[in-house]
Every structure is written in structure tokens, then in C-alpha cells.
Design a protein around this motif. Sequence first.
Motif, PDB file in Angstrom:
ATOM      1  N   THR B  16       1.376  -1.584  -0.639  1.00  0.00           N
ATOM      2  CA  THR B  16       0.050  -0.233  -0.056  1.00  0.00           C
ATOM      3  C   THR B  16       0.712   1.181   0.001  1.00  0.00           C
ATOM      4  OG1 THR B  16      -1.489  -1.404   1.429  1.00  0.00           O
ATOM      5  CG2 THR B  16      -1.795   1.246   1.246  1.00  0.00           C
ATOM      6  N   THR B  19       3.051   1.820  -3.573  1.00  0.00           N
ATOM      7  CA  THR B  19       1.472   3.063  -4.413  1.00  0.00           C
ATOM      8  C   THR B  19       1.433   3.980  -4.439  1.00  0.00           C
ATOM      9  OG1 THR B  19       0.486  -0.179  -4.367  1.00  0.00           O
ATOM     10  CG2 THR B  19      -0.240   2.112  -5.270  1.00  0.00           C
ATOM     11  N   TYR B  20       1.337   4.035  -2.932  1.00  0.00           N
ATOM     12  CA  TYR B  20       1.012   5.433  -2.510  1.00  0.00           C
ATOM     13  C   TYR B  20       1.804   6.533  -2.783  1.00  0.00           C
ATOM     14  CZ  TYR B  20       0.302  10.095   0.148  1.00  0.00           C
ATOM     15  OH  TYR B  20       0.515  10.972   0.131  1.00  0.00           O
ATOM     16  N   LEU B  22       4.415   5.944  -4.936  1.00  0.00           N
ATOM     17  CA  LEU B  22       4.703   6.406  -6.502  1.00  0.00           C
ATOM     18  C   LEU B  22       3.731   7.039  -7.005  1.00  0.00           C
ATOM     19  CD1 LEU B  22       5.198   2.649  -7.150  1.00  0.00           C
ATOM     20  CD2 LEU B  22       7.373   4.742  -7.587  1.00  0.00           C
ATOM     21  N   VAL B  23       2.113   7.155  -6.191  1.00  0.00           N
ATOM     22  CA  VAL B  23       1.461   7.208  -7.103  1.00  0.00           C
ATOM     23  C   VAL B  23       1.176   9.238  -6.838  1.00  0.00           C
ATOM     24  CG1 VAL B  23      -0.289   5.753  -8.162  1.00  0.00           C
ATOM     25  CG2 VAL B  23      -0.684   6.879  -5.854  1.00  0.00           C
ATOM     26  N   GLU B  24       1.349   9.300  -5.510  1.00  0.00           N
ATOM     27  CA  GLU B  24       1.430  10.721  -4.623  1.00  0.00           C
ATOM     28  C   GLU B  24       3.015  11.004  -5.194  1.00  0.00           C
ATOM     29  OE1 GLU B  24      -1.409  13.112  -4.113  1.00  0.00           O
ATOM     30  OE2 GLU B  24      -2.391  11.917  -5.471  1.00  0.00           O
ATOM     31  N   TYR B  26       5.843  10.460  -5.348  1.00  0.00           N
ATOM     32  CA  TYR B  26       6.644  10.534  -6.317  1.00  0.00           C
ATOM     33  C   TYR B  26       6.205  11.722  -8.135  1.00  0.00           C
ATOM     34  CZ  TYR B  26      10.414   8.648 -10.234  1.00  0.00           C
ATOM     35  OH  TYR B  26      11.054   9.140 -10.728  1.00  0.00           O
ATOM     36  N   ALA B  27       5.137  10.674  -7.864  1.00  0.00           N
ATOM     37  CA  ALA B  27       4.343  11.369  -9.386  1.00  0.00           C
ATOM     38  C   ALA B  27       4.250  12.623  -9.883  1.00  0.00           C
ATOM     39  CB  ALA B  27       2.966  10.749  -9.776  1.00  0.00           C
ATOM     40  N   HIS B  28       3.889  13.480  -8.489  1.00  0.00           N
ATOM     41  CA  HIS B  28       3.601  14.918  -8.464  1.00  0.00           C
ATOM     42  C   HIS B  28       5.389  15.950  -8.186  1.00  0.00           C
ATOM     43  CE1 HIS B  28      -0.008  15.008  -8.241  1.00  0.00           C
ATOM     44  NE2 HIS B  28      -0.473  13.774  -7.671  1.00  0.00           N
ATOM     45  N   VAL B  30       7.345  14.107  -9.859  1.00  0.00           N
ATOM     46  CA  VAL B  30       8.024  14.245 -11.520  1.00  0.00           C
ATOM     47  C   VAL B  30       7.091  15.269 -12.397  1.00  0.00           C
ATOM     48  CG1 VAL B  30       7.846  12.800 -13.845  1.00  0.00           C
ATOM     49  CG2 VAL B  30       8.852  11.994 -11.535  1.00  0.00           C
ATOM     50  N   MET B  31       5.814  15.551 -12.450  1.00  0.00           N
ATOM     51  CA  MET B  31       4.384  16.799 -13.334  1.00  0.00           C
ATOM     52  C   MET B  31       4.809  17.906 -12.726  1.00  0.00           C
ATOM     53  SD  MET B  31       1.394  14.245 -13.385  1.00  0.00           S
ATOM     54  CE  MET B  31       1.111  14.553 -11.490  1.00  0.00           C
TER      55      MET B  31
END
Lengths: 405, 314
Positions: B16, B19-20, B22-24, B26-28, B30-31
Motif C-alpha cells: 500500500t 503504491t501511495y 509512487l502515485v502521490e 513521486y508522481a507529483h 516528476v510532474m
Amino acid sequence: MAHFTKATSVKDWLDQRLAVNKLEKVMMSEYWIPKNINFLWAMGMVLVITFVLLVVSGIFLLMYYVPTTAEAFNSVNYTIMREVDFGWLWRHVHGVAASVVFLIIYIHMFTGIYYGSYKKGRELIWISGMLLFITFSAEAFSGYMLPWGQMSYWAGMVITNLFSGGSLHADGLVEWIRGDYVPAQAFLGRFFMLHVLLLPLAIMGLIGLHFGALRIPHVNNQDGEEIDFDKESKKYLDGDKAGSKVMRFANDFMSKDMMVVGIFLIFFFYLVFYNYGFAMDPVNFDPADGLKTPTHIYPEWYFLWSYEILRPFNIDLGLVLFGFAQVIFVLLPFLDRSPNTCAANRRGKAFSIWFWLMLVNMIVLTAMGKLPPEGIFSTIGLVAAIVFVVQWLALPIITSMEKKV
Amino acid sequence: MKNKEPLILAVVIFFTLVTYYLVEPYAHHVMHKHVESEHFAYADLPAITKTGNAENGKELVTNAGCTGCHSIDVAGMPAPMDAVMAAQSYGVNPPDLSNVGVILDAKFLADLIKNPAHALNVEHKFDVSKGQMHPMVPFYGMGGDIDQEIADMVAYLQSIAISPDEVTPAMAFENACGRCHAVGYEKWTQIGTKPAFKHEKDGLAFDIKVMEYQDSLKAYMGKLPPDLSMYIRSRNEHFISTLVENPQNHLAGTAMPRVGVTAESMDKIIEHMENAGDTKRHEREAIGKNVMIYIVIFAIFALLWKKQVWRDLH
């Protein structure tokens, strides 16, 4: 006509008319649950509680939400968040529960796969569960449209565009779904109806089917052992509670359900009050603007893995594989040809690897689905999507070669 | 049999959290481009080397023609025209100067008086060599030492301003942001707070004035600057404060000027935006604490009940 006697108590009065004693036995006290299970078996109850939270908070939100493109955004962000007492609380509960319910669904699903709980007469439990997953997905998507923010609008645009079928150019179908050329009032109105009426009804019906499908094959256990429920329950009722392999649903297992629910709710309310950002995307706090595309459009986290199966390919192949990903889990009981019903780790190397790779790969797909499709991320996404498809194609082969354990 | 539940729980939590992450975070990461705060130092602007004299400054401000466009309410100098007409003339309504001395940075004010397009960081839009004049006329000096004169003017503006403690969040926002940005949820428009009108037609007349003002603003800025009601949720504190500090760091080429607020004013602006878009934050914290206490007690009772029921099952 049945013979009625003067009731000796309220319960007796009800029993003569509704057979509440029988009902209590069937549903609670003599609904037998194997003892050889762990806390993952409480996820069903956690899901019921989360669904109740969604329904109750949804009812409160429904009192103030206005389903028009002109007023939707303000009815959520001004009326509910500022004006109505505790409106903010119901909205945060609703938003966080909508996200967390998918975390629990995924845990529940992977528990089922790991312990082989879709085999030996339990196929319908799995299928009804996957139908629930699909309706929950539709429910989540339609709900995401309602605040009419930038992400509502553009996710609505992107997802409904998928129905044009790539090279089929079925634009008429897309217009029919939207009721307009672009997401507008007709679109918002019908998604509102789906979210608050039709889909919740379907979900409630499917929950009934899901529970019903569980009744005859009974709950699976950690070793996939076939239990003689008649013999074991007799043992229990004769007083040998410790020696019996089964226990009552209520209060025996329900007490453990409630313990897990208690711990879950600590986690849940921590998210509601202190860490809700993951469930309420900032982009959706900008009002919908059809002339301004957001820099990054991504679905909520629980759709990312299937979005990433669509994204790395050209539109036609992407759509075919996307469709494949949506339905393939439903077919699991028929694709798994193995005679074994037990924990994945004990079914031999091949399936054990298959299981853990599936889990890790779906997390990789989830991460790549959110990251911008550039450079190394699109390569990883492409490989992960191919691995996903290959794994499912290989499943019947590796499971039919599996030795009986 | 050995109890495997702690291991199972550890596996669930591990996947869990991965996943959290990577999508929160880390992804932000990068974006979204990360812009460091410059702590409102305005290091590119020259320091004020002279000690200003407020008395001289008062005279200079009057004689240099500042009040030809700006009002100074505290000094009894009204605006020469109303906001709508001012916007038609200049693109945007020139601000009242009563409190700029406390809300804006002194170095910024000095540079603004001397070279508006430079201080505002909009030289890409107003290039004198191409004949693109900024609507604010630079101060060319009154014959003396121009740096001394500017220091005097800044000293005067600081002397008439209220004390920093008296600056309210709304005041900071309205001064620095409010002539371009509306905050509908606080009834703020670019020409001021919309009053409650008794007659609908008066309300509509006010709305028309706002629209006329917005038309000028649109022509001046390229597009209508967004309503900021929910910006504290759609952006975040760090983004907003680094954007205000220097808009070019986030959006190279944007028409949004640097407005030169002090760090203290920025905190107040953020507070005002929270008052618009996150009004229930204090209630959320207070109720959150009580709910957590309640739910922990519930979980303890549930645990004790389970222990009691299961005593006979083993």
C-alpha cells in the motif's frame, strides 16, 4: 392459513409473522465460518462499513448538490464546503471513502486470488465480486463528474471518447453517450442520475448476490481445506467450541470483524482529517473550462493500471487490450486450470511467481499510468502492459501443468 | 500453528505504501516543476543607499504627478477617475497609495518608481526600444539626486501607511492581487466588494461595471486573470507564494507582474485565500482530534470484545 397464537413477547410476535428466530440462525448464529482464517477475511465487513459511509455521506451531500453545469461547482465548493454545517466533513468522508474503498477492494481481490477462493463451487462469488468491481468503477467515475471541476470535465471527455472505438470512428455513439458534442448539461444530468440512483441500486443488488453466492460453498479458509460443516457445527453446538473447526458468524467472527473495522476506521479518519489530498485532486478545484486543457490528465489512482494498458499502444490495439484488461479478471475461475485450492505460495513455483508478479506489475502499471508518458516511463509502461497480457495468456498453460499438492 | 497475521499485515502495508509513494509524492515531484522560495529578498533589485526624508517625499509625491493617476485616501487625495474609467485608460486601475509602504517591499517600491517594467518583471511585454511603454510613467527626477528623491518618496509612503500589525489579510490581498483577481466566494470583484443591493437593478448595474472593468483588464493582460476563490485547494501555499514572489519562475512569459509584497504580506495573502477556500480548517482540526480519540476508544473496546468472545474458541 398459518395458525397464530397469543404472543408471549414482542420477539415471539415477530417470530410468528417473520420467522425472526430462523432468520437469526441462518444469517448470524448458525452461519458457520471456518476458524482457520486471518484478518484478511474481515475485508468484506470493512467494505460493507465503507459502503455504508459512502451512502450516508452521499445522502447528506445530495441535499445540497445542484446538478447543473452553472451551479455544480459552487454548490460543492461554496454551499457544501462553506455554508452548510459539517458539509466539508461529509464531502471529505465521501471523497476519501470513495478512494479507500478501492484499496480494500484490491486487497479483497488479491486475497481471493492468493487463497484460491474462486475455485470449487466459489466461481459465482468471484464473478459477482468482479461485477461489483465494475459497477463500483462506474460509480466512482460518474461521481467524479459531479463537482464539475477541470478534471471532472476532461476525464469525462477522455473516457467517453474511448467509445468512438479508435479507427471505427463511432462518433455518433460518443455523442449519444454524452447527449451532446461535448460534456455539458445533458452529460452532467445523466451521470448524476447514474451516480445517485441506477448504479447504487445495481451495487446493492450485486452485494445481495455476492452474499448469496457465499452461502452454499461457505467461506474459504487459509488452507483451502474442505470442511464438513454439518459435522463441525454439530460439534460446536454440542459444546466442544474449542475442538470444532468452525465458529458462528455472530458473535464469534463478527467480533473479529469489528476489531479489524475499528483499526481500519482509525486509518480512515486519519485520512479524512489529516491526509485527504490524495483523494481530492487539486486540479478538480478549478472550475470546468472547455477551452483550457490541464497539463496532465490522469484518472484517480485505482484506474491507473488499466489506463496504462491503454496508453502505450496505438489507439486500436490500446482499446482492444484495455477491453481485455477490464474483463479478464472476471474469467479467472475458468482460466485457472489447476486442481489445487490453497495458498498461491504452496501451489508450486509457477503460480507463486505468477501471483506476485501480477501484484507487483499492477503497481508498476499504476505508477506509470500517472507519470507523464515520456522517456523511460513510457518504456516501463509498455513492458509492464505486455507482461500483464502475457501473464493472463499464460495462466491456463501454467495452471494446467500444475501438480496436485 | 504459528500466527502469520503480523507478516500478512506487513505485506499489505508495504504494498500500500509503495503504491501511495509512487502515485502521490513521486508522481507529483516528476510532474510539477519545483521552485525554491527566494524569501522575498528581491536580490535582483538595487538596495536603497540613501536615508529618506518623509517631509521632502511628501512634496515630491505631490509635485511629481503621482496623484494624477493614484489616490492617497489617508492624505485626502481622491482618485481622479473611477476604477472602470481608470482601467479603460491604463488597462488596470492604479492602486491607492495609502498602505503600499507597509504591504510592499521598500526596495521594490524604489525600483518601481524609477523603472516600473523592471520592478514588475514585465520587460518582455513592455520594451521601450519597441515603443511599448508601461502605462505607469517612470519618475525621471525633480532635478536633484534622483536616488535621494526616490528614497524620500518611499519614506513618505512608509510614513503614511498603517503599522504592520494593522494590515489585515483582506487588506494585503486587495492591495496586492485584488485589482486583477476576483474572489467570488468573498464577494470581492476587481472594483471592490460587491455590496448587498436592495434593488436588483442596482446589483445588475454594479455587475455591468465589473464586466466593463474586466473587458479592459482582458485587453491589457491577454486574458481575464482567474477568480482565486479555491486557489488554496487547487494550488498550494508553496506554489502561490513562489508564484507571487516571481511569476516568471513558474510561468515564463506570463503577463502577471511581480507585485513586490513583503514576506509578512505574503503570509497575510495566504491567510486571506484560506479564508476564502478553506474556511473550515480550524473546525476540521478540532473535530479531527475528537473523532480520532473516539475511534481509538471504539477500537480498544472492539479488541476487548474479540478477546472475550474468542477465549472459548481456542
